[in-house]
Design an enzyme around this catalytic site. Structure first.
Site, PDB file in Angstrom:
ATOM      1  N   GLN A 169     -23.109 -21.657  43.419  1.00 46.38           N
ATOM      2  CA  GLN A 169     -22.580 -21.500  42.064  1.00 46.38           C
ATOM      3  C   GLN A 169     -21.983 -20.111  41.786  1.00 46.38           C
ATOM      4  O   GLN A 169     -21.020 -19.993  41.019  1.00 46.38           O
ATOM      5  CB  GLN A 169     -23.671 -21.838  41.035  1.00 46.38           C
ATOM      6  CG  GLN A 169     -24.181 -23.265  41.156  1.00 46.38           C
ATOM      7  CD  GLN A 169     -25.454 -23.516  40.349  1.00 46.38           C
ATOM      8  OE1 GLN A 169     -25.605 -23.051  39.227  1.00 46.38           O
ATOM      9  NE2 GLN A 169     -26.379 -24.260  40.931  1.00 46.38           N
ATOM     10  N   CYS A 287     -27.056 -16.561  35.143  1.00 47.31           N
ATOM     11  CA  CYS A 287     -26.059 -15.509  35.313  1.00 47.31           C
ATOM     12  C   CYS A 287     -25.495 -15.055  33.964  1.00 47.31           C
ATOM     13  O   CYS A 287     -24.388 -15.434  33.573  1.00 47.31           O
ATOM     14  CB  CYS A 287     -24.931 -15.916  36.238  1.00 47.31           C
ATOM     15  SG  CYS A 287     -24.015 -14.448  36.730  1.00 47.31           S
ATOM     16  N   ASP A 424     -34.289 -21.093  38.336  1.00 44.83           N
ATOM     17  CA  ASP A 424     -33.886 -21.106  36.929  1.00 44.83           C
ATOM     18  C   ASP A 424     -34.857 -21.837  36.011  1.00 44.83           C
ATOM     19  O   ASP A 424     -34.821 -21.655  34.804  1.00 44.83           O
ATOM     20  CB  ASP A 424     -32.508 -21.776  36.785  1.00 44.83           C
ATOM     21  CG  ASP A 424     -31.402 -20.975  37.432  1.00 44.83           C
ATOM     22  OD1 ASP A 424     -31.621 -19.793  37.737  1.00 44.83           O
ATOM     23  OD2 ASP A 424     -30.308 -21.539  37.628  1.00 44.83           O
ATOM     24  N   LYS A 432     -31.854 -15.010  35.272  1.00 47.73           N
ATOM     25  CA  LYS A 432     -31.812 -16.256  36.047  1.00 47.73           C
ATOM     26  C   LYS A 432     -30.599 -16.214  36.971  1.00 47.73           C
ATOM     27  O   LYS A 432     -29.480 -16.518  36.547  1.00 47.73           O
ATOM     28  CB  LYS A 432     -31.730 -17.455  35.100  1.00 47.73           C
ATOM     29  CG  LYS A 432     -33.013 -17.661  34.298  1.00 47.73           C
ATOM     30  CD  LYS A 432     -32.974 -18.947  33.518  1.00 47.73           C
ATOM     31  CE  LYS A 432     -34.176 -19.096  32.605  1.00 47.73           C
ATOM     32  NZ  LYS A 432     -35.460 -19.181  33.310  1.00 47.73           N
ATOM     33  N   ALA A 435     -29.722 -14.233  43.032  1.00 52.38           N
ATOM     34  CA  ALA A 435     -30.347 -13.040  43.606  1.00 52.38           C
ATOM     35  C   ALA A 435     -31.852 -13.066  43.335  1.00 52.38           C
ATOM     36  O   ALA A 435     -32.663 -12.684  44.194  1.00 52.38           O
ATOM     37  CB  ALA A 435     -29.720 -11.788  43.005  1.00 52.38           C
ATOM     38  N   CYS A 467     -26.674  -9.118  38.880  1.00 48.46           N
ATOM     39  CA  CYS A 467     -25.498  -9.710  38.260  1.00 48.46           C
ATOM     40  C   CYS A 467     -24.283  -8.870  38.664  1.00 48.46           C
ATOM     41  O   CYS A 467     -24.091  -7.774  38.135  1.00 48.46           O
ATOM     42  CB  CYS A 467     -25.703  -9.699  36.748  1.00 48.46           C
ATOM     43  SG  CYS A 467     -24.502 -10.708  35.932  1.00 48.46           S
TER      44      CYS A 467
END
Ligand code: FAD
Length: 534
Positions: A169, A287, A424, A432, A435, A467
């Protein structure tokens, strides 16, 4: 009373009072079921008081009290029998969640024996119990299966996941920015299931933790010794009125879906003038930087193609700040200035009319009244509302907010020693991100191995998440932080200064991280992911 109607005949709510009984009788309720043990709280109306009020109104009453984690087949049978009378039932507990969970389990009679679906699974396994059963074969699920096998190659592991495809994703931001081809972000699930692991291509419908089993949506049960729960979260597209109908057309897009990320890039190329709107829903979301990353990459393209002065760029954020960790704000704010983006805080997208190219946002005034703002748009990039998955929320494994409830360091479930969580779905207060999952996987794999060998749990998770904020094509602000917003940079400042945009961080995101994912993490190589020793 906050009543939820579960079926034609069954409703649930939180704790009721004796006065509520009359209202329920007026609504046609014939049987009241109490699922809350007496004396859980000082202000709770006792079952006897409810029963007295109910009997005066000729309502039947049943007392089926249980605490979270202690529901069993006897309760399900009794509820099923009451339900079979065809009378209107209202069940209650503290919040209504226990009652809903019981109802859900009563929709199918418990089976006498464990049976496994034949699809995609070795028939010989049907009589066995998995050493480790994994719910969800996404980033966390596949990686933890591989990491467990690295530690204990003979484990009998099953992964339950209905999805034919598996996605990288984090690549979708790059697809929306014209950097990656969307196909590079997708693989078949079958190809990624580690050798020797069984794939059950079904959905888990519910957990029966007291009996170490899960029920699938085809009604079958699977047993386990240890359970890992990693089904991700729910993208709630329908929380915004009119959004689902128009996504992928009329200039409305989102990098949060495989099929839509290429449309973002198409729109970025097509738009030469007009208004571009980017939205961010309430936290938590996966993210948290992705909504603004879509803005930066689009704006950078418009800047480099000399059309940015004709494009009115807006960022609408449900939150009150651009990014939750203050150290990264100066860099991000300077890019918003550079792109002349208008920042609108505390504004939540509520409705979209794609054909009319209009969107509506809601904010609150000082007296908590809703204020609605209308805007038009030529391009609208939406980050969807995100919630726990329904089957997690309804289960007795979630916390009060519906997230899967684990110890924040060991990732072990707080009420069941043989249940673990990843990714998540968790109630842990980390970002979330993939990583985060990369760091959580070795913690879960190591702690399950310790538990199986009757040792103290040795691995801990510090809340690390990352992020990579793609502020322009070729540069990234690499935000890396743990619980409480503590900065946790992977590299010393002289190699990569995380609070500044750097080319090295772009190189990592564009070239290295996909390799770390497909060739490392999913195959049990725990690169850059050594767990903390507890
Ligand atoms: P997922 O990978 O989503 O997997 C969940 C799996 O569970 C799915 O395969 C699903 O089919 C399955 N499942 C669901 N329900 C059931 C059920 N009932 N029974 C059985 N199986 C079920 N992270 C980063 O670190 N860096 C980034 O730059 C980044 N950018 C992102 C950009 C975007 C646009 C998006 C959408 C995400 C981004 N992320 C990023 C976040 C990252 O992708 C996720 O945090 C990560 O994939 C979560 O992994 P997971 O295993 O928890 O869930």
């Amino acid at each position: 009373m906050n009543i939820t109607q579960l079926s034609d005949k069954v409703s649930v709510s939180g704790q009721i009072t004796a006065d509520d009984v009359a209202k329920l009788a007026e609504m046609g309720i014939e049987i009241l079921i109490c699922n809350r043990p007496d004396d859980e709280a000082a202000d709770q109306t006792s079952f006897d008081d409810i029963k007295n009020a109910a009997e005066k109104l000729n309502l039947e009453c049943a007392y089926l009290p249980f605490t979270m984690g202690n529901m069993n087949d006897a309760y399900i049978k009794e509820f099923t029998q009451l339900q079979n009378t065809d009378k209107a039932i209202h069940a209650y507990c503290r919040t209504g969640r226990r009652s809903a969970y019981l109802w859900e389990n009563a929709q199918k009679e418990p089976e006498a024996e464990s049976t496994l679906p034949s699809h995609g699974i070795d028939k010989n396994i049907a009589s066995k119990t998995f050493d480790v059963l994994i719910v969800g074969g996404g980033s966390g699920g596949i990686a933890v299966a591989s990491s467990l096998l690295k530690r204990q190659p003979k484990l009998l592991i099953g992964i339950v996941d209905p999805a034919k495809h598996h996605y990288y994703q984090p690549g979708w931001t790059m697809v929306g920015g014209g950097v990656f081809d969307v196909k590079s972000t997708q693989r078949s699930t079958q190809e990624l299931i580690p050798n020797g692991v069984s794939w059950v291509q079904q959905s888990v419908e519910t957990f029966i933790a007291t009996e170490n089993k899960v029920r699938l949506d085809n009604g079958n049960h699977i047993y386990y010794q240890h359970l890992v729960v990693s089904p991700g979260l729910k993208l709630d597209w329908d929380a915004v009125e009119g959004l689902s109908e128009t996504l992928g057309s009329n200039g409305v897009t989102s990098n949060y879906r495989y099929d839509l990320a290429p449309y973002t890039w198409q729109l970025v190329n097509e738009i030469k003038q007009g208004k571009a709107v980017f939205t961010q829903p309430p936290m938590p979301i996966k993210c948290a930087g992705a909504p603004q990353k879509a803005l930066y990459l689009s704006a950078d393209y418009w800047l480099k193609n000399n059309v940015i002065n004709n494009i009115d760029i807006h960022f609408y954020n449900s939150g009150g700040i651009l990014f939750g960790v203050k150290e990264y704000l100066p860099a991000l704010e300077s890019y918003m200035k550079k792109y002349k983006a208008n920042l609108n805080f505390n504004q939540t997208l509520k409705k979209v009319d794609g054909k009319k190219k209009k969107a509506w946002f809601v904010s609150k005034d000082s007296e908590d009244n809703d204020i609605t703002t209308e805007t038009d748009f030529d391009m609208l990039h939406v980050c969807p509302h995100q919630t726990p998955l329904d089957f997690i929320k309804r289960s007795d494994l979630s916390d009060d907010n519906g997230w899967f409830e684990v110890d924040h360091a060991t990732l072990q479930h707080v009420r069941h020693n043989n249940i673990w969580g990843l990714g998540d779905t968790l109630n842990t207060p980390n970002a979330k991100t993939l990583a985060a999952v990369r760091k959580q996987v070795p913690v879960v794999a190591q702690n399950i191995t310790d538990a199986m060998n009757k040792r103290e749990l040795t691995a801990g998770y510090d809340g690390y998440g990352s992020c990579p904020l793609t502020v322009e094509r070729g540069k990234i602000v690499l935000a890396e932080f743990g619980y409480g917003g503590k900065l946790l940079p992977t590299f010393p400042g002289w190699i990569n200064n995380g609070v500044k945009p750097t080319k090295l961080a772009w190189f990592l995101k564009a070239q290295i991280l996909p390799i770390i994912y497909w060739q490392g993490m999913l195959k049990g190589h725990e690169w850059l992911a050594t767990p903390l020793k507890r």
